[in-house]
Enzyme design. Structure first.
Site, PDB file in Angstrom:
ATOM      1  N   HIS A   1       0.790  -1.228   0.000  1.00 18.37           N
ATOM      2  CA  HIS A   1       0.000   0.000   0.000  1.00 18.37           C
ATOM      3  C   HIS A   1       0.817   1.270   0.000  1.00 18.37           C
ATOM      4  O   HIS A   1       0.281   2.342   0.224  1.00 18.37           O
ATOM      5  CB  HIS A   1      -0.892   0.051   1.242  1.00 18.37           C
ATOM      6  CG  HIS A   1      -2.153  -0.738   1.099  1.00 18.37           C
ATOM      7  ND1 HIS A   1      -3.307  -0.196   0.588  1.00 18.37           N
ATOM      8  CD2 HIS A   1      -2.418  -2.022   1.372  1.00 18.37           C
ATOM      9  CE1 HIS A   1      -4.240  -1.125   0.579  1.00 18.37           C
ATOM     10  NE2 HIS A   1      -3.730  -2.243   1.052  1.00 18.37           N
TER      11      HIS A   1
ATOM     12  N   LYS B   1      -8.585  14.221   3.926  1.00 24.03           N
ATOM     13  CA  LYS B   1      -7.750  13.021   3.950  1.00 24.03           C
ATOM     14  C   LYS B   1      -6.871  13.120   5.190  1.00 24.03           C
ATOM     15  O   LYS B   1      -6.837  14.174   5.832  1.00 24.03           O
ATOM     16  CB  LYS B   1      -6.877  12.921   2.695  1.00 24.03           C
ATOM     17  CG  LYS B   1      -6.165  14.254   2.366  1.00 24.03           C
ATOM     18  CD  LYS B   1      -5.420  14.197   1.032  1.00 24.03           C
ATOM     19  CE  LYS B   1      -6.301  14.237  -0.179  1.00 24.03           C
ATOM     20  NZ  LYS B   1      -6.369  12.981  -0.909  1.00 24.03           N
ATOM     21  N   ARG B   2      -6.157  12.066   5.543  1.00 20.32           N
ATOM     22  CA  ARG B   2      -5.258  12.174   6.687  1.00 20.32           C
ATOM     23  C   ARG B   2      -4.251  13.299   6.452  1.00 20.32           C
ATOM     24  O   ARG B   2      -3.873  13.590   5.311  1.00 20.32           O
ATOM     25  CB  ARG B   2      -4.535  10.848   6.917  1.00 20.32           C
ATOM     26  CG  ARG B   2      -5.394   9.802   7.598  1.00 20.32           C
ATOM     27  CD  ARG B   2      -5.853  10.225   8.983  1.00 20.32           C
ATOM     28  NE  ARG B   2      -4.768  10.199   9.933  1.00 20.32           N
ATOM     29  CZ  ARG B   2      -4.601   9.272  10.873  1.00 20.32           C
ATOM     30  NH1 ARG B   2      -5.487   8.297  11.015  1.00 20.32           N
ATOM     31  NH2 ARG B   2      -3.572   9.309  11.701  1.00 20.32           N
TER      32      ARG B   2
ATOM     33  N   LYS C   1       1.014  14.373   1.409  1.00 24.42           N
ATOM     34  CA  LYS C   1      -0.254  14.763   0.782  1.00 24.42           C
ATOM     35  C   LYS C   1      -0.327  16.275   0.531  1.00 24.42           C
ATOM     36  O   LYS C   1      -1.173  16.761  -0.199  1.00 24.42           O
ATOM     37  CB  LYS C   1      -1.427  14.313   1.659  1.00 24.42           C
ATOM     38  CG  LYS C   1      -1.609  12.782   1.707  1.00 24.42           C
ATOM     39  CD  LYS C   1      -2.737  12.401   2.646  1.00 24.42           C
ATOM     40  CE  LYS C   1      -2.960  10.906   2.793  1.00 24.42           C
ATOM     41  NZ  LYS C   1      -3.798  10.323   1.726  1.00 24.42           N
TER      42      LYS C   1
ATOM     43  N   THR D   1      -8.234   6.877  -2.635  1.00 20.84           N
ATOM     44  CA  THR D   1      -9.587   6.440  -2.968  1.00 20.84           C
ATOM     45  C   THR D   1     -10.545   7.617  -2.798  1.00 20.84           C
ATOM     46  O   THR D   1     -11.607   7.643  -3.415  1.00 20.84           O
ATOM     47  CB  THR D   1     -10.053   5.274  -2.068  1.00 20.84           C
ATOM     48  OG1 THR D   1      -9.807   5.629  -0.701  1.00 20.84           O
ATOM     49  CG2 THR D   1      -9.336   3.995  -2.421  1.00 20.84           C
TER      50      THR D   1
ATOM     51  N   LYS E   1     -14.011   8.908  -4.992  1.00 20.52           N
ATOM     52  CA  LYS E   1     -15.318   9.297  -4.441  1.00 20.52           C
ATOM     53  C   LYS E   1     -15.751  10.650  -4.998  1.00 20.52           C
ATOM     54  O   LYS E   1     -16.924  10.850  -5.339  1.00 20.52           O
ATOM     55  CB  LYS E   1     -15.247   9.373  -2.907  1.00 20.52           C
ATOM     56  CG  LYS E   1     -14.871   8.062  -2.218  1.00 20.52           C
ATOM     57  CD  LYS E   1     -14.559   8.311  -0.729  1.00 20.52           C
ATOM     58  CE  LYS E   1     -13.794   7.152  -0.114  1.00 20.52           C
ATOM     59  NZ  LYS E   1     -13.203   7.486   1.199  1.00 20.52           N
TER      60      LYS E   1
END
Ligand code: PLP
Length: 857
Positions: A401, A592-593, A598, A702, A706
């Site tokens: 992952h 998101k986290r 990110k 993911t 969405k």
């Protein structure tokens, strides 16, 4: 005093109706478990789907389950009774699915995952059973609003983020496809912490999600599974004269089984999710008890039960804590034992295991299952090593992952030897055989042997779990095309050279039931009215919407859906967080986290640049598209930079939202505690989806899927599944920016200097200076020091290098948004072309490429 029994809404001895009725009742509920009963083996009928029947069931649960009359029941009573009523409608199908599965010998999937981020269960169960309308009407007849009960439900947050949510989407899809699958995991007493903000700083509150009772779980305290730890090993010679090994355990705990039903979408299939809770063994207590120390005995009990106490809140950065290794071994030991002993016939031959099961390893967390299966086969079942290894090598497949080196799990050999001494021996022996294989393939290449070894030497001797997983697995997959490519070319390159066929890709997906049908009822209705209902279980059919992008009437309806979703999120944020969203803004969402890779930092730089431009007079406010930026993100409690970023975002929001100079132009919202429930409300309302990780760092994402499925346009880098989203929706309907992965690698090889960008880019410099000046932190320069200092001297994820490209892309967003017809066309095309991102498609890929199980059971 009132006599409560007098107040009940149902006849007091409800089962003493006429014999015929009582019989039918048992039959309907699937309660006819007595094997001697003629109905026990036949198909179990479903209960009648009528409002009256539902009212009766509901009141029965309320009166006899909760023990209260309607007039005295609390919202929680009503919610629990409703949940149990709906669960009752699933039970017959669940038992029937299990019965069918027992009578087949076909291969099943054992999905091993330390996390399942399930989200709320009630709506999903109502949708799966097609009972939403009936439940709503039935409750209405009792004077209760379904919506009020929905809000009582606490979501089971047994996961950190994407990885745990993926597991939840996958088991949903497997049930909907009628594929045999058992999900195995941990029943944490405390899930992911609840986030609140105090003066803009994140505070973590324990998530005591079980405190009100969980109506969805079914406990089986009598079916305990023993799990052992510690001690040492001894060699001995058995009756047949063979050398064997005995593990003399140091201490034990018991695994208690909790079942959850996983309903397929309106197909009558209900699969199982089986989560384990740790309970102290009695034998363990008695030893200490006999030594006379009662209090110590009780404390030891607590010690053993700590194993399933709490989910570790680290996402992508494991901490290497002993308790975590205990959790990992605990849940896979329970799961392997359970599969072999409880789901297979008593005369089952373990040599047939590969025909019955494929265990999918969701990241490295369950990888200790590999030596555990070897231990079972060799020590307990007495198989020869080579035979056991031949079986084990067919029973596992591994999903990687990550691409972050710090996320690749390793366990110190010293810890393994202390906690799982027999497993450590087995790992050494697996490694010996494996390294012989490598030496045979690459004679004299000892450097390669050392790189590939399951045991690493730096910084201490440790077990590389990803290597162990790769060696033992039938297949290794990445989670998006780019990610799988980088796994082959970089992270696991030596392995891909040795076993090119072992490596494959399965791009992630999300379940359309939860993330479109449930989360976005308005859009769902519009789609169903336009192309029929089949899309919910066959998301490729969304492509039939493509032609409607050109239909003015459809576009207007599509905009009305978005507007209604914005009104809904406005109500939710008002009620939930006291946030008053302005009307008529472009809704720009980054949820998101919180993680440096990110790049929430880059998003903050964008907002601050706009703000700085307006207040300094360099930017005409009238030229700025009114925009609301919504953040949602939890930081791992020990992750300092992430927590500083949260603090700065909150600080900037406070200042910007209060500044009249940008009123009507810029607004920031950071609702606390981003979770699945909030995602379901927020994503359908978004215009713009922020997917801005540094290329080569986000394995898939993911959240990005969405958003696209709900008609947001993406501004994103060429990273993870963004690559595939852009290819499918088309360049005209996606805002691409930033370096791609080869450019990133090249810049890093050249030597990246963030200060170069600061010095040469005036807007960037001014924005960073504004942050550094303490403008957002009440004049406190130190409060922004860590953030600014890191950006200027380190910036490991190259935010400054991508800054200008990002600003330019945002300018393109503004220009495009001004043309609402064009924007709506693109949004519709995003929906129409994103059917590929259904987790049903992901499951189909796993089945075809890795699992080879039959569907439609
Ligand atoms: C989908 C989802 C995620 C994953 O989001 P990414 O943007 O892919 O990191 C995380 N948390 C929740 C609650 C989600 O629903």
């Amino acid at each position: 005093m009132t006599d409560t029994a007098q107040e009940l809404d149902l006849p007091q001895v409800a089962t003493q109706t006429t014999p015929g009725e009582g019989h039918a009742y048992l039959h309907e509920r699937g309660a006819s478990l007595e094997p001697s009963h003629p109905l026990a083996r036949g198909p179990v009928a479903s209960p009648p789907h009528s409002v009256d029947a539902f009212v009766k069931e509901f009141l029965r649960e309320l009166n006899y389950g909760q023990g209260v009359p309607l007039s005295r029941s609390s919202l929680n009573d009503q919610y629990l009774a409703l949940a149990r009523t709906v669960r009752g409608y699933l039970t017959a199908r669940w038992l029937e699915t299990a019965r069918k599965r027992r009578s087949h010998t076909e291969r099943a999937v054992g999905y091993l995952s330390a996390e399942y981020l399930l989200g709320r269960q009630l709506d999903n169960a109502l949708l799966a059973t097609d009972l939403t309308q009936i439940a709503e009407d039935a409750l209405h007849a009792c004077g209760i609003e379904l919506d009020a009960l929905r809000q009582v439900e606490v979501e089971p947050g047994l996961g950190n983020g994407g990885l745990g949510r993926l597991a939840a989407c996958f088991i949903d899809s497997m049930a909907t496809m009628g594929a045999p699958c058992i999900g195995y995991g941990l029943r944490y007493e405390y899930g992911i912490f609840k986030q609140t903000f105090v003066d803009g700083r994140q505070i973590e509150i324990p998530d005591n999600w079980l405190s009100m009772g969980d109506p969805w779980e079914i406990a089986h305290p009598e079916m305990e599974v023993p799990v052992h730890f510690g001690g040492h090993t001894e060699r001995y010679v058995d009756e047949a004269g063979r050398d064997r090994v005995k593990w003399i355990h140091g201490w034990d705990v018991l695994g208690i089984r909790y079942n959850y039903m996983v309903p397929g979408y309106q197909n009558g299939v209900v699969n199982t999710l089986r989560l384990w809770r740790a309970r102290a063994t009695r034998a363990f207590d008695l030893d200490i008890f006999n030594a006379g120390d009662y209090a110590q005995a009780v404390r030891s009990q607590t010690f053993a039960e700590n194993i399933s106490k709490v989910l570790y809140p680290e996402d992508s950065t494991p901490q290497g804590k002993e308790l975590r290794l205990q959790q990992q071994y605990f849940f896979v030991a329970c799961s392997l034992y359970d599969f072999i002993k409880h789901t297979q016939p008593t005369d089952f031959d373990v040599r047939d295991l590969p025909e019955r099961i494929i265990f999918q390893l969701n990241d490295t967390h369950p990888v200790i299952a590999i030596p555990e299966l070897m231990r079972l086969l060799v020590d307990d079942y007495g198989l020869e090593w080579e035979d056991a290894w031949g079986i084990t090598r067919q029973c596992f497949a591994y999903t990687c992952h990550t691409l972050l080196p710090e996320a690749l799990e390793v366990w110190p050999v010293s810890l393994m030897e202390r906690l799982l001494p027999r497993h450590m021996e087995i790992i050494y022996r697996i490694n010996e055989g494996f390294l012989d294989e490598v030496r045979e393939a690459y004679p004299g290449d000892e450097l390669r042997v050392r790189r590939m070894s399951i045991i690493g030497d730096h910084p201490e001797r440790s077990v590389r779990m990803a290597h162990l997983a790769t060696v033992a697995s039938v297949k290794v997959n990445g989670v998006a095309e780019l990610h799988s490519q980088l796994l082959r070319d970089k992270v696991l390159n030596d392995f891909a050279e040795l076993w090119p066929d072992k490596f494959t890709n399965v791009t992630n997906g999300v379940t359309p039931r939860r993330f479109v049908r449930q989360a976005n009822p308005y859009l769902s209705k519009l789609i169903t009215d336009t192309i029929g209902v089949g899309w919910v279980a066959n998301l490729d059919r969304l492509e039939e919407l493509e032609v409607y992008a050109e239909d003015e009437d459809f576009r207007e309806k599509f905009r009305a859906v978005k507007a209604a979703n914005k009104e809904r999120i406005t109500r939710v944020l008002q009620r939930r967080d006291g946030i008053a969203l302005p009307e008529g803004h472009l809704l720009d969402v980054m949820v998101k986290r919180l993680h440096e890779y990110k790049r929430q930092s880059l998003k903050l730089l964008h907002i601050v640049t706009l703000y700085d431009g307006i207040i300094s007079g360099r930017l005409d406010p009238a030229s700025v598209t009114p925009r609301t930026v919504v953040f949602g993100a939890k930081a791992a409690p020990g992750y300092r930079m992430a927590k500083e970023t949260i603090y700065l975002i909150n600080s900037a929001a406070t200042v910007i939202n209060a500044d009249p100079r940008v009123e009507g132009r810029l607004f920031m919202a950071f609702p606390a505690n981003y979770n699945v429930t909030l995602a379901e409300r927020l994503i359908p309302a978004a215009d713009l989806s922020e997917q801005i990780s540094l290329a080569g760092k986000e394995a898939s994402g993911t959240g990005n899927m969405k958003f696209a499925l709900n008609g947001a346009l993406t501004i994103g880098t060429d990273d993870g599944a963004n690559v595939e989203i852009r290819r499918l929706v088309g360049d005209d309907n996606f805002f691409l920016f930033g370096m791609d992965e080869p450019q990133v690698a090249e810049l890093q090889a050249r030597g990246y200097r963030p200060a170069d960008y600061y010095e040469t880019n005036e807007n960037l410099r001014s924005a960073i200076n504004l942050i550094a000046s303490g403008h957002f932190t009440g004049g406190d320069r130190d409060a922004a020091g860590l953030f600014v200092g890191d950006l200027l001297s380190n910036d490991a994820f190259l935010a400054l290098a991508d800054y200008q490209s990002y600003m330019d892309a945002q300018a393109r967003v503004e220009a495009y948004y001004a043309d609402q017809e064009a924007w709506t066309k693109s949004a519709i095309l995003n929906v129409a072309r994103s059917g590929y991102f259904s987790s049903d498609r992901s499951m189909r890929d796993y089945i075809d490429r890795i699992w080879h199980v039959k569907t439609g059971v």
